[in-house]
Design an enzyme around this catalytic site. Sequence first.
Site, PDB file in Angstrom:
ATOM      1  N   ASP A   1       3.850 -41.123  20.593  1.00 25.69           N
ATOM      2  CA  ASP A   1       5.061 -40.306  20.679  1.00 25.69           C
ATOM      3  C   ASP A   1       5.322 -39.992  22.142  1.00 25.69           C
ATOM      4  O   ASP A   1       4.489 -40.293  23.002  1.00 25.69           O
ATOM      5  CB  ASP A   1       4.960 -39.037  19.808  1.00 25.69           C
ATOM      6  CG  ASP A   1       3.841 -38.100  20.212  1.00 25.69           C
ATOM      7  OD1 ASP A   1       2.951 -38.511  21.003  1.00 25.69           O
ATOM      8  OD2 ASP A   1       3.817 -36.950  19.743  1.00 25.69           O
TER       9      ASP A   1
ATOM     10  N   TYR B   1       5.764 -38.351  25.903  1.00 23.80           N
ATOM     11  CA  TYR B   1       4.977 -37.395  26.679  1.00 23.80           C
ATOM     12  C   TYR B   1       5.433 -35.979  26.326  1.00 23.80           C
ATOM     13  O   TYR B   1       6.642 -35.714  26.267  1.00 23.80           O
ATOM     14  CB  TYR B   1       5.191 -37.593  28.179  1.00 23.80           C
ATOM     15  CG  TYR B   1       4.706 -38.908  28.738  1.00 23.80           C
ATOM     16  CD1 TYR B   1       3.377 -39.303  28.628  1.00 23.80           C
ATOM     17  CD2 TYR B   1       5.587 -39.755  29.413  1.00 23.80           C
ATOM     18  CE1 TYR B   1       2.933 -40.501  29.172  1.00 23.80           C
ATOM     19  CE2 TYR B   1       5.156 -40.957  29.961  1.00 23.80           C
ATOM     20  CZ  TYR B   1       3.834 -41.327  29.834  1.00 23.80           C
ATOM     21  OH  TYR B   1       3.399 -42.501  30.371  1.00 23.80           O
TER      22      TYR B   1
ATOM     23  N   PHE C   1       6.042 -44.529  27.471  1.00 18.89           N
ATOM     24  CA  PHE C   1       5.165 -44.544  28.642  1.00 18.89           C
ATOM     25  C   PHE C   1       5.905 -44.447  29.976  1.00 18.89           C
ATOM     26  O   PHE C   1       5.282 -44.256  31.015  1.00 18.89           O
ATOM     27  CB  PHE C   1       4.254 -45.788  28.645  1.00 18.89           C
ATOM     28  CG  PHE C   1       3.359 -45.866  27.451  1.00 18.89           C
ATOM     29  CD1 PHE C   1       2.283 -45.008  27.318  1.00 18.89           C
ATOM     30  CD2 PHE C   1       3.608 -46.775  26.432  1.00 18.89           C
ATOM     31  CE1 PHE C   1       1.455 -45.055  26.204  1.00 18.89           C
ATOM     32  CE2 PHE C   1       2.787 -46.834  25.312  1.00 18.89           C
ATOM     33  CZ  PHE C   1       1.706 -45.971  25.199  1.00 18.89           C
TER      34      PHE C   1
ATOM     35  N   HIS D   1      -5.295 -46.399  22.511  1.00 18.92           N
ATOM     36  CA  HIS D   1      -4.220 -45.835  23.322  1.00 18.92           C
ATOM     37  C   HIS D   1      -4.694 -45.703  24.773  1.00 18.92           C
ATOM     38  O   HIS D   1      -5.877 -45.443  25.027  1.00 18.92           O
ATOM     39  CB  HIS D   1      -3.848 -44.453  22.763  1.00 18.92           C
ATOM     40  CG  HIS D   1      -2.567 -43.914  23.267  1.00 18.92           C
ATOM     41  ND1 HIS D   1      -2.461 -43.259  24.485  1.00 18.92           N
ATOM     42  CD2 HIS D   1      -1.312 -43.920  22.743  1.00 18.92           C
ATOM     43  CE1 HIS D   1      -1.217 -42.881  24.663  1.00 18.92           C
ATOM     44  NE2 HIS D   1      -0.495 -43.276  23.640  1.00 18.92           N
TER      45      HIS D   1
END
Length: 221
Positions: free
Chosen positions: A65, A67, A78, A188
């Site tokens: 999801d 930041y 990202f 991740h």
Amino acid sequence: MIQRDYNGWEQLFLPEFQKKYFCDLKEFLQTEYKTKDILPRAENILRAFDLVSPSEIKVVILGQDPYPTVGHPVGLAFSVTKYVSPLPPSLLNIFNEIKRDIGKLELTDGDLTPWARQGVLLLNTVLTVEAKKPNSHRNHGWEYFTDAAISYIDKLEQPVVFMLWGNNAIEKKRLLTNPSHIVLTTSHPSPLSAYQGFNGCGHFCQANEYLERCGRTPIRW
């Protein structure tokens, strides 16, 4: 949220926007944006689709999801604006892996728009979040939408590289059955999990090698 220009995504968006889960999600988000600090800005929620049409997709990078830090999410998984410094730790780990894997990094800041312009769809499994509360918009409907998006992309004829990073993203692997595509999975890039596989995963070289084998231009990472 509802785009005026669908950028070729009409066959995905128009049916999904009419479904009950999406109407419920839209109502939920309207309340959330009025009463809380929700990220990214509403006009940027579907920005990943604005920048890459279906026919242009070469790579799908799927994360968790946005930041949860105010000023960081821009609607591309990202990515941040070029003015953000220091970089978010997850993005720093991504850049370090590119340098290790490819040998160099083309980008000079945290804005990943140049990747999108080359056909990289930067997507999360959930497209909004409450500030300072990671995963706070999980199980409110976004998963249905991103399931539909991944299934739609899986049906495309051109070869696509799917990079699924983290458990939430890897869960989407069940939707990918097209032998024309390649699916790469790892942990991740967050500092909490990058050591479990992301560091050293080699996804960027593998992606470019696959694209070249299929006669497609590789990504300038």
